[in-house]
Motif scaffolding. Structure first.
Motif, mmCIF file in Angstrom:
data_model
loop_
_atom_site.group_PDB
_atom_site.id
_atom_site.type_symbol
_atom_site.label_atom_id
_atom_site.label_comp_id
_atom_site.label_asym_id
_atom_site.label_seq_id
_atom_site.Cartn_x
_atom_site.Cartn_y
_atom_site.Cartn_z
ATOM 1 N N GLU A 92 -11.592 6.626 13.548
ATOM 2 C CA GLU A 92 -12.909 7.265 13.457
ATOM 3 C C GLU A 92 -14.009 6.277 13.845
ATOM 4 O O GLU A 92 -14.996 6.646 14.504
ATOM 5 N N SER B 89 -6.717 6.454 9.767
ATOM 6 C CA SER B 89 -7.668 7.495 10.166
ATOM 7 C C SER B 89 -9.089 6.946 10.257
ATOM 8 O O SER B 89 -9.825 7.215 11.229
ATOM 9 N N HIS B 90 -9.498 6.151 9.267
ATOM 10 C CA HIS B 90 -10.840 5.562 9.279
ATOM 11 C C HIS B 90 -11.012 4.593 10.443
ATOM 12 O O HIS B 90 -12.094 4.499 11.040
ATOM 13 N N LYS C 282 -2.263 5.778 5.663
ATOM 14 C CA LYS C 282 -2.711 6.797 6.617
ATOM 15 C C LYS C 282 -4.218 7.004 6.566
ATOM 16 O O LYS C 282 -4.850 7.283 7.592
ATOM 17 N N THR C 283 -4.818 6.831 5.386
ATOM 18 C CA THR C 283 -6.281 6.935 5.283
ATOM 19 C C THR C 283 -6.954 5.805 6.049
ATOM 20 O O THR C 283 -7.930 6.023 6.783
ATOM 21 N N GLU C 284 -6.438 4.574 5.888
ATOM 22 C CA GLU C 284 -7.016 3.437 6.608
ATOM 23 C C GLU C 284 -6.875 3.603 8.121
ATOM 24 O O GLU C 284 -7.782 3.252 8.884
ATOM 25 N N GLN D 242 4.573 13.706 4.063
ATOM 26 C CA GLN D 242 3.516 13.036 3.304
ATOM 27 C C GLN D 242 3.709 11.526 3.228
ATOM 28 O O GLN D 242 2.724 10.783 3.136
ATOM 29 N N GLU E 220 1.302 12.449 15.155
ATOM 30 C CA GLU E 220 0.021 12.235 14.489
ATOM 31 C C GLU E 220 -0.657 10.988 15.039
ATOM 32 O O GLU E 220 -1.866 10.988 15.334
ATOM 33 N N SER F 220 1.733 5.253 1.112
ATOM 34 C CA SER F 220 1.646 5.962 2.390
ATOM 35 C C SER F 220 0.282 6.631 2.544
ATOM 36 O O SER F 220 -0.291 6.643 3.642
ATOM 37 N N GLY F 221 -0.240 7.157 1.441
ATOM 38 C CA GLY F 221 -1.559 7.790 1.508
ATOM 39 C C GLY F 221 -2.647 6.800 1.876
ATOM 40 O O GLY F 221 -3.523 7.089 2.711
ATOM 41 N N GLU F 222 -2.601 5.610 1.285
ATOM 42 C CA GLU F 222 -3.591 4.572 1.589
ATOM 43 C C GLU F 222 -3.469 4.103 3.035
ATOM 44 O O GLU F 222 -4.481 3.900 3.722
ATOM 45 N N GLN G 96 0.833 -1.202 0.000
ATOM 46 C CA GLN G 96 0.000 0.000 0.000
ATOM 47 C C GLN G 96 0.867 1.251 0.000
ATOM 48 O O GLN G 96 1.995 1.244 0.492
#
Length: 475
Positions: free
Chosen positions: A63, A59-60, A55-57, A102, A109, A51-53, A49
């Motif tokens: 949440e 975060s979700h 960190k999104t996972e 990024q 974080e 890095s964007g994917e 994956q």
């Protein structure tokens, strides 16, 4: 409710050495957590994956659990780590130095996300190699930083694989720290295994391995359990190898001998002469000379092997020197240098320098280990292998093989890294690499041969991964 996030990165896109052991780390640790039957939800993330994917996972995931009653949150990471600008970074697969924020997960974080779910207990297990990080004059800076982050949580256990000025070691199968943690649980005689039990086991095991010193931060009462052993977990743990298998060096059973002298005489056969160690080095050289490039690489790369009679300057040789300093039985010496560093002084209100009682910084000096020497005139002292691209659009690579010996054991070290171009005529090695290390009895020539030939396999794999990733040629 108990939840966890585990991240394993073994393959990196550019300029960072792959960590093959981390691939098995994440598989084994995930299996461990599943078989404890303790966790209600485990998010597993890997190097497939971006890095964007990732960190999104993450975060979700947080949440989803806001407002829930979270008893324990566990975070596990195996891969490269970095420290810069007073921040610790978990290095993700597509990490780019020019996009540090990024393409990595910042510890601050992560902490903010953990605080958003307010767990009763926070556990972090970080098996991160810091190799290649610029040498930090204040050796306590990362340790102090990590300790300060513990204050954000009421109860926590932080387990880190090494001090900031060390590498975390691994072989092609596992990282030593993760393997030690698994063995801590495996060898526990109790059904309920506390975090404290794991910390004590790892500390004792690594006390004999000075190149790497795990450190731990606890803000709890030591009663918290990591897991409760069950039949499924015990079956899994039987598959876990020893952390340092070389420790059982052809052990002789005392029951086979009728007298102490017979035992001593049999054991003395493990000692070798100066001529025998040089014959072993000739044998090692013969096998290195057999190194071959993979068929996909043989026309686009070429070898240049040098057998050195000296030890070149290298900032990472202090790791070998540190081991020699703590193990003076090796036929080697320690190189030191004097360095300056900054120290913060907390004066009394009547301090003559400031008169204000405020902390101030002074420059001090200290002697530090910067390398090692060999006491014996060996057949060669080091091996340097350059794997040069035959075309200017190919990255070149470097492999360094070093050793130290007693009259019984040989301790072999190697790393593989790439070169960074400085201009058309100059280059330097990428310092983000990790030493691999293994110790053998000198008489075990075939085991040593297998290890040496595995370096060739490691080199081919590293270069093939780079070529496949860069050109994505499918035929």
């Amino acid at each position: 409710m108990n939840i966890a996030i585990i991240i394993g990165v073994s393959e990196y896109r550019e300029n960072i050495q792959d960590l093959p052991g981390s691939k098995n780390d994440i598989i084994a640790f995930h299996s461990l957590m599943q078989k404890t039957e303790k966790y209600d939800d485990i998010l597993i993330l890997n190097d497939k994956q971006s890095s964007g994917e990732i960190k999104t996972e993450i975060s979700h995931f947080f949440e989803k659990y806001k407002g829930e009653n979270i008893n324990e949150f566990l975070f596990y990471f195996t891969g490269h780590g970095d420290f810069a600008n007073e921040e610790f970074y978990y290095i993700l697969p597509d990490f780019d130095f020019n996009k540090r924020q990024q393409t990595s997960l910042q510890n601050s974080e992560l902490d903010n996300l953990i605080k958003s779910i307010n767990p009763k207990l926070v556990s972090k297990i970080v098996d991160a190699c810091h190799s290649g990080v610029n040498y930090i004059k204040n050796i306590n800076i990362i340790d102090t930083y990590i300790k300060s982050t513990a204050n954000k949580f009421n109860n926590c256990y932080f387990l880190f694989s090494s001090l900031n000025n060390q590498s975390s070691f691994q072989n092609k199968d596992y990282s030593f720290f993760t393997l030690s943690l698994l063995n801590a649980i495996k060898n526990s005689g109790e059904t309920e295994v506390r975090y404290k039990d794991i910390i004590d086991y790892i500390s004792d095991e690594f006390s004999q391995f000075p190149e790497q010193t795990p450190f731990f931060i606890t803000q709890a009462d030591f009663t918290e359990n990591f897991c409760k052993k069950n039949s499924k977990l015990n079956t899994f743990l039987k598959t876990i190898p020893k952390t340092f298998p070389s420790e059982s060096k052809n052990e002789i059973k005392q029951s086979e001998f009728n007298s102490l002298e017979e035992l001593i005489k049999a054991d003395s056969k493990k000692n070798v002469s100066y001529e025998q160690i040089n014959k072993l080095l000739v044998y090692i050289k013969e096998n290195i000379d057999k190194f071959k490039l993979n068929s996909k690489l043989k026309n686009i790369y070429s070898y240049d092997i040098k057998y050195l009679k000296h030890i070149p300057k290298n900032t990472s040789y202090h790791k070998i020197g540190e081991f020699v300093r703590q193990n003076p039985n090796y036929f080697a010496g320690v190189e030191t240098e004097i360095e300056s560093y900054e120290d913060v002084i907390k004066p009394s209100p009547f301090d003559i320098f400031t008169g204000s009682g405020k902390p101030y910084t002074i420059t001090k000096t200290r002697e530090v280990v910067c390398g090692y020497t060999l006491n014996i005139d060996y057949e060669f002292n080091q091996v340097i292998i350059d794997i040069n691209g035959n075309y200017p659009n190919l990255k070149s690579f470097n492999c360094n093989i070093a050793f130290i010996t007693t009259d019984r054991e040989i301790r072999l070290y190697y790393f593989i890294t790439d070169y960074r171009k400085l201009d058309w005529d100059r280059r330097e090695i990428n310092k983000r690499y990790q030493w691999n290390v293994k110790e053998f009895l000198i008489i075990n020539r075939e085991e040593i041969k297998d290890f040496i030939l595995s370096i060739n396999d490691d080199m081919n794999k590293r270069i093939l991964n780079y070529v496949d990733e860069k050109f994505k040629f499918k035929k």
